[in-house]
Design an enzyme around this catalytic site. Structure first.
Site, mmCIF file in Angstrom:
data_model
loop_
_atom_site.group_PDB
_atom_site.id
_atom_site.type_symbol
_atom_site.label_atom_id
_atom_site.label_comp_id
_atom_site.label_asym_id
_atom_site.label_seq_id
_atom_site.Cartn_x
_atom_site.Cartn_y
_atom_site.Cartn_z
ATOM 1 N N ASN A 1 0.874 -1.182 0.000
ATOM 2 C CA ASN A 1 0.000 0.000 0.000
ATOM 3 C C ASN A 1 0.902 1.221 0.000
ATOM 4 O O ASN A 1 1.444 1.593 1.037
ATOM 5 C CB ASN A 1 -0.894 -0.039 1.250
ATOM 6 N N TRP A 2 1.075 1.821 -1.182
ATOM 7 C CA TRP A 2 2.022 2.943 -1.296
ATOM 8 C C TRP A 2 1.474 4.207 -0.639
ATOM 9 O O TRP A 2 2.212 5.178 -0.466
ATOM 10 C CB TRP A 2 2.313 3.228 -2.764
ATOM 11 N N GLU B 1 -7.046 4.927 7.520
ATOM 12 C CA GLU B 1 -6.856 6.346 7.166
ATOM 13 C C GLU B 1 -8.079 6.891 6.433
ATOM 14 O O GLU B 1 -8.434 8.060 6.592
ATOM 15 C CB GLU B 1 -5.559 6.499 6.337
ATOM 16 N N GLY C 1 2.294 2.600 10.657
ATOM 17 C CA GLY C 1 3.238 3.694 10.467
ATOM 18 C C GLY C 1 3.902 4.177 11.742
ATOM 19 O O GLY C 1 4.538 5.223 11.767
ATOM 20 N N SER D 1 3.342 -1.814 10.401
ATOM 21 C CA SER D 1 4.783 -1.827 10.649
ATOM 22 C C SER D 1 5.434 -3.178 10.373
ATOM 23 O O SER D 1 6.362 -3.575 11.083
ATOM 24 C CB SER D 1 5.088 -1.347 12.076
ATOM 25 N N GLY E 1 2.723 -1.027 4.290
ATOM 26 C CA GLY E 1 2.757 0.393 3.966
ATOM 27 C C GLY E 1 4.176 0.858 3.710
ATOM 28 O O GLY E 1 4.744 0.656 2.637
ATOM 29 N N GLY E 2 4.776 1.487 4.706
ATOM 30 C CA GLY E 2 6.093 2.105 4.565
ATOM 31 C C GLY E 2 7.132 1.210 3.901
ATOM 32 O O GLY E 2 7.879 1.655 3.021
#
Ligand code: PGA
Length: 254
Positions: free
Chosen positions: A11-12, A101, A177, A216, A237-238
């Protein structure tokens, strides 16, 4: 235990411009032959999907792509929105629905998320349905109640059989995150709970459901998380913004 194929999706979020996206995909393509058995997908920002799709077509399905959101309507006067049929037109396989989000910054209620889930399936997309509690909810011992409520909205709207054409990602909001991952046991407990709630409605859907963990995940902690019996992969994500890190997570799943 059924034969669930592990699945890792990136998930960018709202990151990258054309040059970074191209470099990231090139990095993934460089490692694609050593990816292992996991299914792999990336979800770039809408505007980068054509570029990503163009590059990933060469993998002939080895790496798939999807959107991060969609509108509930297929087309019409909805300024600024992107629909499921538009995503399908760019050969998206997946679309993330109900990310925390979206729920918190854009006010997406359980009912809206359930509509988006239905709209995704109506367009032939596979929804990746995100569920998860906030820190306050966990500390109030409400994790199961919250996750069950979020799941029930989709079950009530679309029926349990619709979940046979979907993926669920458990993403505790406090772990997204933040660098603070759920422990493998914390994640496994919620995954087992989600599978049990699905099993209340359909043993077959529960057994076949791929339950991803998100929050994370990194190359260094992925293997331990994915070793849990009810964790079938991750929504990343990250760490999905770095090719080497993302590839390491994919290999850990495969
Ligand atoms: P993170 O995000 O891996 O950066 O914690 C996960 C997600 O929000 O899907």
């Amino acid at each position: 235990m059924s034969q669930r194929r592990p699945f890792v999706a990136g998930n960018w979020k709202m990151n990258g411009a054309r040059a970074q996206a191209a470099a990231l995909i090139d990095g993934i393509l460089a490692g694609v032959s050593a990816l292992g058995d996991a299914e792999v997908a990336v979800c770039p920002p809408f505007i980068l999907i054509p570029l990503v799709a163009e590059k990933l077509r060469s993998t002939r399905g080895r790496v798939l792509w999807g959107g991060q959101n969609l509108d509930t309507h297929p087309s019409g006067a909805y300024t600024g929105e992107i629909s499921g049929p538009m995503l399908r037109d760019f050969d998206c396989t997946y679309v993330i629905v109900g990310h925390s989000e979206r729920r918190s910054f854009y006010g997406e209620s359980d009912a809206i998320v359930a509509e988006k889930f239905a709209a995704a399936q109506a367009a032939g997309l596979v929804p990746i349905l995100c569920l998860g509690e906030t820190l306050a909810e966990r500390e109030a011992d409400e994790t199961e109640r919250v996750v069950e409520r979020q799941l029930r909205a989709v079950l009530d709207r679309s029926g349990v059989e619709s979940l046979a054409r979907a993926t669920i990602a458990y993403e505790p909001v406090w772990a997204i995150g933040t660098g603070r991952t759920a422990t493998p046991q914390q994640a496994q407990d919620v995954h087992r709970f989600i599978r049990a709630r699905l099993a209340d409605k359909s043993a077959a859907v529960a057994a076949g459901m791929r339950l991803l963990y998100g929050g994370s995940v990194k190359g260094a902690n992925a293997r331990e998380l994915f070793a849990q019996p009810d964790i079938d992969g991750g929504l990343i994500g990250g760490a999905s913004l770095q090719a080497e890190e993302f590839l390491a997570i994919c290999r850990a799943a495969g």
